[in-house]
Design an enzyme around this catalytic site. Structure first.
Site, PDB file in Angstrom:
ATOM      1  N   GLY A 210       0.828  -1.211   0.000  1.00  0.00           N
ATOM      2  CA  GLY A 210       0.000   0.000   0.000  1.00  0.00           C
ATOM      3  C   GLY A 210       0.854   1.249   0.000  1.00  0.00           C
ATOM      4  O   GLY A 210       2.065   1.181  -0.209  1.00  0.00           O
ATOM      5  N   ASN A 211       0.219   2.387   0.215  1.00  0.00           N
ATOM      6  CA  ASN A 211       0.973   3.640   0.302  1.00  0.00           C
ATOM      7  C   ASN A 211       0.302   4.560   1.322  1.00  0.00           C
ATOM      8  O   ASN A 211      -0.736   4.223   1.883  1.00  0.00           O
ATOM      9  CB  ASN A 211       1.089   4.299  -1.079  1.00  0.00           C
ATOM     10  CG  ASN A 211      -0.266   4.631  -1.652  1.00  0.00           C
ATOM     11  OD1 ASN A 211      -0.978   5.468  -1.131  1.00  0.00           O
ATOM     12  ND2 ASN A 211      -0.628   3.960  -2.738  1.00  0.00           N
ATOM     13  N   ARG A 212       0.911   5.726   1.542  1.00  0.00           N
ATOM     14  CA  ARG A 212       0.487   6.574   2.664  1.00  0.00           C
ATOM     15  C   ARG A 212      -0.606   7.565   2.312  1.00  0.00           C
ATOM     16  O   ARG A 212      -0.939   8.427   3.120  1.00  0.00           O
ATOM     17  CB  ARG A 212       1.704   7.321   3.210  1.00  0.00           C
ATOM     18  CG  ARG A 212       2.650   6.413   3.968  1.00  0.00           C
ATOM     19  CD  ARG A 212       3.972   7.086   4.230  1.00  0.00           C
ATOM     20  NE  ARG A 212       3.796   8.381   4.865  1.00  0.00           N
ATOM     21  CZ  ARG A 212       4.753   9.294   4.953  1.00  0.00           C
ATOM     22  NH1 ARG A 212       5.926   9.063   4.422  1.00  0.00           N
ATOM     23  NH2 ARG A 212       4.519  10.442   5.555  1.00  0.00           N
TER      24      ARG A 212
END
Ligand code: C5P
Length: 405
Positions: A210-212
């Site tokens: 995932g990412n932020r």
């Protein structure tokens, strides 16, 4: 020390008045000095003590209390912003016709600051020609009358008429303090698509890459467009716990491939699409059917393959006149600064506008604020001054609206 913005919070007499306490709390906690002006009917729903305790000021409804301080004139004159939430059909009718039969309506006549109405009523009342005419009249005079949310109303009925979420009203209130002309109705009749949040690429039944991205910028773009009159479809990947924007169709998408499918379906017939989502560039080659065991290396569970570039595809397949806006989070390096890389990206992707954020500590991701530049394929370049994500969104729509055919 700067003085905190002075906000008048008008509360009219509808069941949604109970949500005004939450809005009041949000406004005071984010540094606003708030005076509450409930109508007499509002006090049938929420006691004066609640407003007094949360605002730290006494509340009055009539013009004959505390007469020596002339509150019906002073309160409006001294305000930086008036927010009326909920604004009932009756309150809007009185305001539209310049009545001054209580302290709130009198203050509305003396206020020269931005005024924000957050309506809440039954669908029939919202859609009645009398209310439509009053809303049109108020908007013509520069009052920002929000689109209500759709959903469950008092009792069993559902439809447009719900009070927008207090978090959303607070966000738009801050926007009007930052920029009083941020919500013109220049997107009325337009259909726009916005993507938001970060995609998640599953590795196995419990893990993902995932990412932020929090989705805040995309949500702000969607809510500002809707309040500027557009019909908005928001394709939302994984986001923080954000209030659903009022009057926006939300479609959920998990992975990059799901987001691609949802965006391509939503853009049919749309005037503009803004890709604010952080789309994973790669996904695992294979999705493991069972949880990958510790130490398992055969086959490599992290073998990756490239995801399609949705933005590039939107540019390739766009309908005539459809405007495509991309986002770029960039850092400068030895080969060039942020803008140098961003210009190259704009040319590579072929979109009409590119919103450029410089990334680094505390910038762009997971924060309520944003800043950057807006680059146009026509060579235009403007600075997006630091401010709320809603402020940046309003600048993006400023650039989009005149470019629409
Ligand atoms: O190339 P980069 O990932 O920096 O480009 C960012 C822009 O491209 C964003 O607007 C993002 O939504 C979009 N994007 C996309 N599909 C991808 C990767 C990024 O549409 N696979």
């Amino acid at each position: 020390m700067t003085t905190p913005p002075s906000v008048l919070l008008g509360v009219a007499g509808g069941i949604a008045a109970y949500k005004s306490a939450e809005l009041l709390r949000r406004l005071t906690e984010t540094g606003h000095s708030v005076r509450v002006l409930p109508t007499a009917s509002a006090l049938e729903f929420v006691g004066a003590a609640t407003f007094e305790a949360l605002s730290g000021h006494p509340v009055h409804t009539g013009v004959f209390a505390d007469v020596p301080s002339v509150p019906h004139v002073k309160l409006g004159q001294q305000a930086d912003l008036v927010v009326v939430a909920p604004a009932t059909a009756d309150l809007m009718a009185r305001a539209a016709h310049g009545r001054a039969d209580d302290l709130l309506t009198a203050a509305l006549l003396t206020a020269r600051c931005p005024v924000l109405f957050a309506p809440a009523m039954h669908t029939e009342m919202w859609e009645h020609p009398a209310t439509r005419a009053n809303v049109a009249l108020l908007r013509e005079r520069g009052v920002v009358v929000l689109e209500p949310a759709s959903g469950r109303l008092t009792g069993r009925d559902t439809g447009p008429g719900r009070l927008p979420d207090p978090a959303e009203i607070a966000e738009l209130a801050r926007l009007l303090l930052e920029r009083p002309d941020a919500l013109p109705r220049d997107l009325a009749g337009r259909r726009v698509v916005v993507s938001a949040g970060g995609t998640r690429e599953a590795l196995d039944p419990v893990r993902f890459l995932g990412n932020r991205s929090s989705g805040r910028q995309g949500y702000a773009l969607a809510r500002v467009a809707a309040q500027r009159g557009a019909h908005v479809t928001l394709v939302a990947a994984h986001t923080a716990d954000l209030a659903a924007p009022a009057s926006v169709d939300v479609v959920r998408a998990g992975s990059a491939l799901e987001l691609r499918e949802a965006v391509l379906a939503a853009v049919k017939g749309a005037d503009a699409v803004v890709m604010a989502a952080a789309v994973a560039d790669f996904r695992p080659v294979a999705l493991a059917e069972h949880k990958i065991k510790k130490g398992s290396a055969d086959p490599d569970p992290l073998a990756l393959t490239t995801n399609p570039d949705i933005l590039a595809e939107l540019v390739r397949e766009r309908e005539p006149g459809q405007l495509v806006v991309g986002f770029a989070a960039e850092t400068g390096d030895a080969s060039g600064d942020v803008l140098h890389h961003a210009r190259a990206k704009l040319a590579r992707k072929g979109c009409d506008l590119l919103v450029v954020n410089a990334v680094g500590e505390g910038k762009a991701f997971e924060t309520p604020d944003n800043a950057g530049w807006l680059l146009g394929a026509d060579g235009s370049e403007s600075v997006l001054a630091p401010g709320s994500k809603a402020l940046l969104a309003s600048r993006v729509w400023d650039a989009v609206a005149p470019r629409l055919s």
